[in-house]
Write a protein that holds these residues in place. Structure first.
Motif, mmCIF file in Angstrom:
data_model
loop_
_atom_site.group_PDB
_atom_site.id
_atom_site.type_symbol
_atom_site.label_atom_id
_atom_site.label_comp_id
_atom_site.label_asym_id
_atom_site.label_seq_id
_atom_site.Cartn_x
_atom_site.Cartn_y
_atom_site.Cartn_z
ATOM 1 N N ASP A 8 0.284 17.462 -10.906
ATOM 2 C CA ASP A 8 0.791 17.886 -9.581
ATOM 3 C C ASP A 8 1.650 17.035 -9.039
ATOM 4 O OD1 ASP A 8 -1.045 19.971 -9.921
ATOM 5 O OD2 ASP A 8 -2.603 19.099 -7.993
ATOM 6 N N PRO A 9 2.769 17.596 -8.315
ATOM 7 C CA PRO A 9 3.738 16.724 -7.917
ATOM 8 C C PRO A 9 3.246 15.924 -6.455
ATOM 9 C CG PRO A 9 4.490 18.969 -7.442
ATOM 10 C CD PRO A 9 3.361 19.121 -8.219
ATOM 11 N N LEU A 10 3.631 14.738 -6.443
ATOM 12 C CA LEU A 10 3.187 13.909 -5.199
ATOM 13 C C LEU A 10 4.470 13.288 -4.618
ATOM 14 C CD1 LEU A 10 0.079 11.995 -6.651
ATOM 15 C CD2 LEU A 10 0.244 14.088 -5.446
ATOM 16 N N ILE A 11 4.327 12.964 -3.519
ATOM 17 C CA ILE A 11 5.410 12.149 -2.631
ATOM 18 C C ILE A 11 4.790 11.023 -2.312
ATOM 19 C CG2 ILE A 11 6.749 11.955 -0.696
ATOM 20 C CD1 ILE A 11 7.219 15.020 -0.641
ATOM 21 N N GLY A 12 5.414 9.766 -2.735
ATOM 22 C CA GLY A 12 4.898 8.429 -2.394
ATOM 23 C C GLY A 12 5.639 7.742 -1.257
ATOM 24 N N ALA B 11 1.084 20.025 0.344
ATOM 25 C CA ALA B 11 0.202 19.894 1.394
ATOM 26 C C ALA B 11 0.516 18.658 2.171
ATOM 27 C CB ALA B 11 -1.353 19.699 0.998
ATOM 28 N N PRO B 12 1.774 18.550 2.783
ATOM 29 C CA PRO B 12 2.435 17.292 3.278
ATOM 30 C C PRO B 12 1.590 16.708 4.443
ATOM 31 C CG PRO B 12 3.725 19.127 3.884
ATOM 32 C CD PRO B 12 2.594 19.519 2.999
ATOM 33 N N GLY B 13 0.723 17.574 4.931
ATOM 34 C CA GLY B 13 0.158 17.021 6.171
ATOM 35 C C GLY B 13 -1.306 16.356 6.083
ATOM 36 N N PRO C 118 -8.728 10.291 -4.143
ATOM 37 C CA PRO C 118 -7.849 11.677 -4.254
ATOM 38 C C PRO C 118 -8.422 12.912 -3.411
ATOM 39 C CG PRO C 118 -9.488 11.091 -6.089
ATOM 40 C CD PRO C 118 -9.478 9.898 -5.114
ATOM 41 N N PRO C 119 -7.400 13.869 -2.878
ATOM 42 C CA PRO C 119 -8.167 14.922 -2.025
ATOM 43 C C PRO C 119 -8.580 15.913 -3.205
ATOM 44 C CG PRO C 119 -5.723 14.921 -2.594
ATOM 45 C CD PRO C 119 -6.152 13.705 -3.008
ATOM 46 N N PRO C 120 -9.546 16.915 -2.590
ATOM 47 C CA PRO C 120 -10.130 18.056 -3.558
ATOM 48 C C PRO C 120 -9.001 18.854 -3.770
ATOM 49 C CG PRO C 120 -11.272 17.721 -1.469
ATOM 50 C CD PRO C 120 -10.140 16.712 -1.190
ATOM 51 N N MET D 93 0.870 -1.028 -0.052
ATOM 52 C CA MET D 93 0.013 -0.058 0.114
ATOM 53 C C MET D 93 0.985 1.329 0.103
ATOM 54 S SD MET D 93 -2.869 1.214 0.070
ATOM 55 C CE MET D 93 -4.152 -0.186 0.160
ATOM 56 N N VAL D 94 0.518 2.278 -0.831
ATOM 57 C CA VAL D 94 1.143 3.552 -1.087
ATOM 58 C C VAL D 94 0.612 4.650 -0.281
ATOM 59 C CG1 VAL D 94 2.488 5.005 -2.528
ATOM 60 C CG2 VAL D 94 2.213 2.504 -3.156
ATOM 61 N N THR D 95 1.471 5.431 0.431
ATOM 62 C CA THR D 95 0.929 6.536 1.223
ATOM 63 C C THR D 95 1.324 7.532 0.551
ATOM 64 O OG1 THR D 95 0.760 5.633 3.179
ATOM 65 C CG2 THR D 95 0.870 7.892 3.307
ATOM 66 N N LEU D 96 0.234 8.510 -0.156
ATOM 67 C CA LEU D 96 0.663 9.814 -1.101
ATOM 68 C C LEU D 96 0.404 10.965 -0.213
ATOM 69 C CD1 LEU D 96 -1.322 8.198 -3.929
ATOM 70 C CD2 LEU D 96 1.414 8.335 -3.826
#
Length: 354
Positions: free
Chosen positions: A267-271, A227-229, A259-261, A219-222
């Motif tokens: 958009d850049p994402l951190i996985g 908005a890292p929080g 997906p968040p609103p 499972m991947v946390t994104l």
């Protein structure tokens, strides 16, 4: 007193005086930790970007010069909406020529129909021959075929004219413009990139060696870079079978579950993924020392409080700490700060013991 006795007494006194400072040397104050194994969990983080789950490349069926681009990146379009147009002078002329051909064929058909009807009437009165009546009937059937051919040509010309306008096949979002007005494009050459629906994926370039660390897809946390929080979840959807020869990475696509609103394409994402591990002893980096054979640490004897240098095997080095593979036991006390002042047999006192 004989001279030999006096000399022996003097030597003994010198030895006692030289040994007295060593015996009186106070213990060295150091910092130390107790070696305790803990469950090792490694967290891997990579940066990727959000992309559409379903994409479509829009193109013209025929080539030509683009006359107008009617949408821009980020525009939302509905099914059937005009997206772009190529120059259509030739297609319009072909339609007019086909319409003229239809008019001519229909006029010829009407004349042939009248001639056939007149020959039928004359044959009934005996005023003409059967061969003349048959020839008129043949001309009528030929005129019917000509009309059908003319209508087919007109339909084909109208289809070619309609193909000069690019329409949206479904409700979508424009994610990329691959051509601009004035550019000549070929048949089926992509002009626009469309994202269908509202589902998102995240794409990452993962080092090939990292893929061997997980027996199953984790499972991947994104999180969004801005908005890292506010984390959200994803699951591995596709792993490319090809390895980038230049970078040694593999393209991994993660399906975003919630997906968040406000999430947008590009958009850049951190996985991040977590790999659980076994029980390992971790020490602060300041505990590291060395021997001629490799890494070592200073271990304190619990009874004598004397420090001894012990060789260890390091599994890996991490930020701020080292993970020990072997050489230490749980419960042993290891010097962290002050090891640079130690030598074998030196007595120490841990700062907390003061």
């Amino acid at each position: 007193m004989p001279s030999e006795l006096r000399l022996g007494a003097g030597l003994a006194a010198l030895i006692l005086l030289a040994a007295a400072p060593l015996a009186a040397e106070p213990p060295l104050t150091v910092d130390a930790v107790i070696a305790r194994p803990s469950t090792e969990a490694r967290v891997y983080k990579l940066t990727g970007e959000a992309v559409a789950h379903e994409t479509l490349s829009a193109s013209f069926p025929a080539g030509g010069r683009i006359a107008e681009m009617l949408v821009a990146e980020g525009d939302r379009v509905t099914a059937g909406e005009k997206l772009a147009r190529i120059e259509s002078v030739q297609q319009e002329q072909a339609v007019r020529a086909a319409e003229a051909g239809v008019a001519t064929a229909e006029a010829s058909y009407r004349k042939a129909r009248e001639d056939s009807a007149r020959q039928d009437a004359l044959l009934e009165r005996g005023a003409t021959t059967r061969s003349a009546r048959d020839a008129a009937a043949d001309q009528l059937r030929a005129a019917e075929a000509t009309v059908a051919q003319a209508h087919a040509d007109l339909d084909r010309a109208k289809k070619a004219l309609s193909d000069t306008v690019l329409l949206a096949p479904a409700a979508a979002t424009v994610t990329d413009r691959k051509a601009e007005p004035g550019q000549v494009v070929g048949a089926a050459q992509p002009v626009l990139e469309l994202a269908l629906g509202h589902s998102f994926d995240a794409v990452f370039e993962v080092p090939e060696v990292m893929l061997t660390s997980f027996p199953t897809a984790p499972m991947v946390t994104l999180t969004r870079l801005n908005a890292p929080g506010k984390p959200f979840r994803g699951v591995v959807h596709e792993i490319s079978p090809l390895v980038d020869q230049a970078r040694g990475t593999v393209k991994v696509t993660v399906r975003i579950i919630d997906p968040p609103p406000g999430l947008g394409y590009g958009d850049p994402l951190i996985g991040s993924v977590t790999r659980p591990g076994g029980q390992r002893i971790s020490l602060p980096w300041s505990a590291m020392s060395a021997t001629e054979k490799g890494p070592a640490v200073w271990v304190i004897d619990p009874e004598t409080r004397v420090a001894h240098l012990r060789r260890i095997d390091v599994l890996r080095y991490e930020t701020g700490k080292i993970v020990v593979r072997s050489g230490l036991k749980a419960g042993e006390e290891v010097v962290t700060l002050g090891s640079n002042l130690l030598y074998p047999g030196r007595t120490v006192r841990v700062k907390e013991e003061e």
